[in-house]
Motif scaffolding. Structure first.
Motif, mmCIF file in Angstrom:
data_model
loop_
_atom_site.group_PDB
_atom_site.id
_atom_site.type_symbol
_atom_site.label_atom_id
_atom_site.label_comp_id
_atom_site.label_asym_id
_atom_site.label_seq_id
_atom_site.Cartn_x
_atom_site.Cartn_y
_atom_site.Cartn_z
ATOM 1 N N GLY A 125 -104.403 55.377 -13.410
ATOM 2 C CA GLY A 125 -105.592 56.102 -13.871
ATOM 3 C C GLY A 125 -106.809 55.207 -13.740
ATOM 4 N N ALA A 162 -112.491 65.482 -11.070
ATOM 5 C CA ALA A 162 -111.207 64.963 -11.558
ATOM 6 C C ALA A 162 -110.031 65.732 -10.969
ATOM 7 N N GLU A 163 -110.257 66.990 -10.622
ATOM 8 C CA GLU A 163 -109.162 67.794 -10.068
ATOM 9 C C GLU A 163 -108.688 67.190 -8.737
ATOM 10 N N GLY A 179 -109.759 64.059 -7.768
ATOM 11 C CA GLY A 179 -109.794 62.599 -7.844
ATOM 12 C C GLY A 179 -110.804 61.991 -6.900
ATOM 13 N N ALA A 189 -108.300 59.096 -5.415
ATOM 14 C CA ALA A 189 -106.926 59.454 -5.770
ATOM 15 C C ALA A 189 -106.070 59.597 -4.521
ATOM 16 N N PRO A 199 -98.738 58.809 -8.279
ATOM 17 C CA PRO A 199 -99.910 59.646 -8.552
ATOM 18 C C PRO A 199 -101.081 58.799 -9.064
ATOM 19 N N TYR A 205 -105.018 59.157 -10.683
ATOM 20 C CA TYR A 205 -105.987 60.070 -11.276
ATOM 21 C C TYR A 205 -107.302 59.327 -11.496
ATOM 22 N N ASP A 222 -111.312 59.637 -13.263
ATOM 23 C CA ASP A 222 -112.229 60.384 -14.139
ATOM 24 C C ASP A 222 -113.390 59.483 -14.524
ATOM 25 N N VAL A 242 -103.605 58.991 -17.164
ATOM 26 C CA VAL A 242 -102.349 59.315 -16.466
ATOM 27 C C VAL A 242 -101.486 60.216 -17.352
ATOM 28 N N GLU A 259 -103.157 63.761 -17.714
ATOM 29 C CA GLU A 259 -103.113 64.583 -16.500
ATOM 30 C C GLU A 259 -101.681 64.983 -16.133
ATOM 31 N N THR A 260 -100.748 64.079 -16.362
ATOM 32 C CA THR A 260 -99.344 64.417 -16.072
ATOM 33 C C THR A 260 -98.933 65.629 -16.901
ATOM 34 N N ARG A 293 -101.098 68.909 -15.914
ATOM 35 C CA ARG A 293 -100.723 69.544 -14.639
ATOM 36 C C ARG A 293 -99.338 70.144 -14.724
#
Ligand SMILES: [Zn+2]
Length: 353
Positions: A108, A117-118, A120, A138, A148, A150, A152, A341, A344-345, A348
């Motif tokens: 992150g 942010a969607e 990255g 990202a 992954p 992310y 922000d 992280v 968002e994990t 999503r």
């Protein structure tokens, strides 16, 4: 309230089996690291905070403990090299994760600007590291690391960290104001980070509190930031005192009885009171958290800040909004990336199901 020694709220783990690192071996001593207790057999995340002068990064355990902390000058390799610095730090931390036999489950990154942010992807307004404008961080780093990634806004990430492990733990709603070189904000409402329609949600530094006020770097006028950021306090103090000073010195002089410095501090408190009243009256969150270098100077004069806020806010709203002025440690912003992280994990995963 400090954010140190947080007792964790259970957090979603990122471990989806995606990792560029060797799986932890089973057996005695796995995950034992330099500090004795690593995150044994669990996944860890990497949190990164990109600042104008320094990039800080760390390996963060699921309970918010920072197991390893690395930092480097943002432009260590010369102007325009923030991305290389981020890459170098990530490589070092992945190496340290391998040495600890722990799996990195996600990265992150908090950056000082507006972010999509969607996707990255960093936006156009990226202060202090303009070379990152429009960078699909990202996608770029995710492909390189195999985990992954992310991205922000840095204060959104800090708000998530304090909500997950720190002073805002368990709150349904909170607003974080980070008063440092600039002034950033992060808003969590009803258990969700409020990013707004295009990522500007939380840009509370640029709410105008004085429509006759001075021009602001954002192109507006009379913004809250122009009165309460460390940079602006130093500038105003310097103008009035007739010599260059930093914000901490303005507060120190005021505490020592200097009337000129004290008048500047009075303005800071009044402006902050008005800015906080916008938050209290407009959102009435459960908690408002002040952090950043200026917050350290505000701690000893907390009563003045509260008195200024009480002059502007609805009394009944204010008595249900708890204000904390925090003194955070250097790991706090690193925890921000890690909290991103986890958030968002979970988000999503929920959105998909
Ligand atoms: Zn502004």
């Amino acid at each position: 309230m400090e954010s140190e020694a947080p007792s964790p709220r259970p957090s979603p783990q990122g471990g989806e089996g995606v990792s560029g690192n060797p799986r932890p071996r089973r057996g005695r001593g796995q995950g034992e690291g330099a500090r004795g207790e690593g995150a044994r057999g669990e996944g860890v995340t990497i949190g990164v905070d990109v600042g104008g002068t320094t990039v800080a990064a760390g390996l963060v355990a699921a309970d918010g403990r920072v197991l390893e902390h690395q930092q480097a000058p943002t432009h260590a390799r010369g102007p325009g090299t923030a991305l290389e610095t981020i890459g170098d730090l990530l490589e070092q931390l992945c190496e340290q994760a391998r040495a600890r036999n722990v799996t990195v489950t996600g990265v992150g990154i908090g950056v000082p600007g507006i972010v999509d942010a969607e996707r990255g992807t960093v936006g156009v307004d990226i202060h202090y590291a303009p070379e990152l404008a429009r960078a699909p961080l990202a996608a770029m780093l995710g492909a390189r690391l195999g985990v992954p990634v992310y991205v922000d806004n840095d204060v959104n990430a800090l708000a998530l960290a304090e909500w997950t492990w720190g002073a805002g733990r368990g709150a349904r709603s909170l607003v974080m104001l980070a008063l440092g070189t600039g002034l950033g904000g992060g808003i969590i409402l009803d258990g969700r980070l409020h990013r707004g329609q295009s990522g500007f949600g939380g840009e509370l530094g640029h709410v105008p509190i004085d429509f006759h006020g001075p021009p602001c770097i954002c192109g507006g006028r009379g913004c809250l930031k122009a009165y309460v950021s460390g940079t602006d306090i130093g500038l105003r103090g310097g103008e009035r005192l007739g010599r260059p000073v930093g914000a901490p010195e303005v507060f120190r002089l005021a505490a020592a009885g200097d009337a000129v410095a004290d008048a500047v501090v009075d303005e800071v408190c009044a402006a902050l009171g008005a800015g906080l009243a916008i938050i209290v009256n407009g959102l009435n969150p459960e908690r408002v958290l002040l952090a950043g270098s200026v917050a350290k100077s505000l701690r000893p004069i907390e009563a003045r800040v509260r008195a200024a806020l009480a002059r502007y806010a609805f009394a009944e709203a204010l008595c249900t909004t708890h204000l904390d002025i925090l003194t955070l440690d250097k790991d706090a912003t690193v925890r921000g990336g890690a909290a991103l992280v986890h958030y968002e994990t979970q988000r999503r995963r929920t959105t998909r199901s």
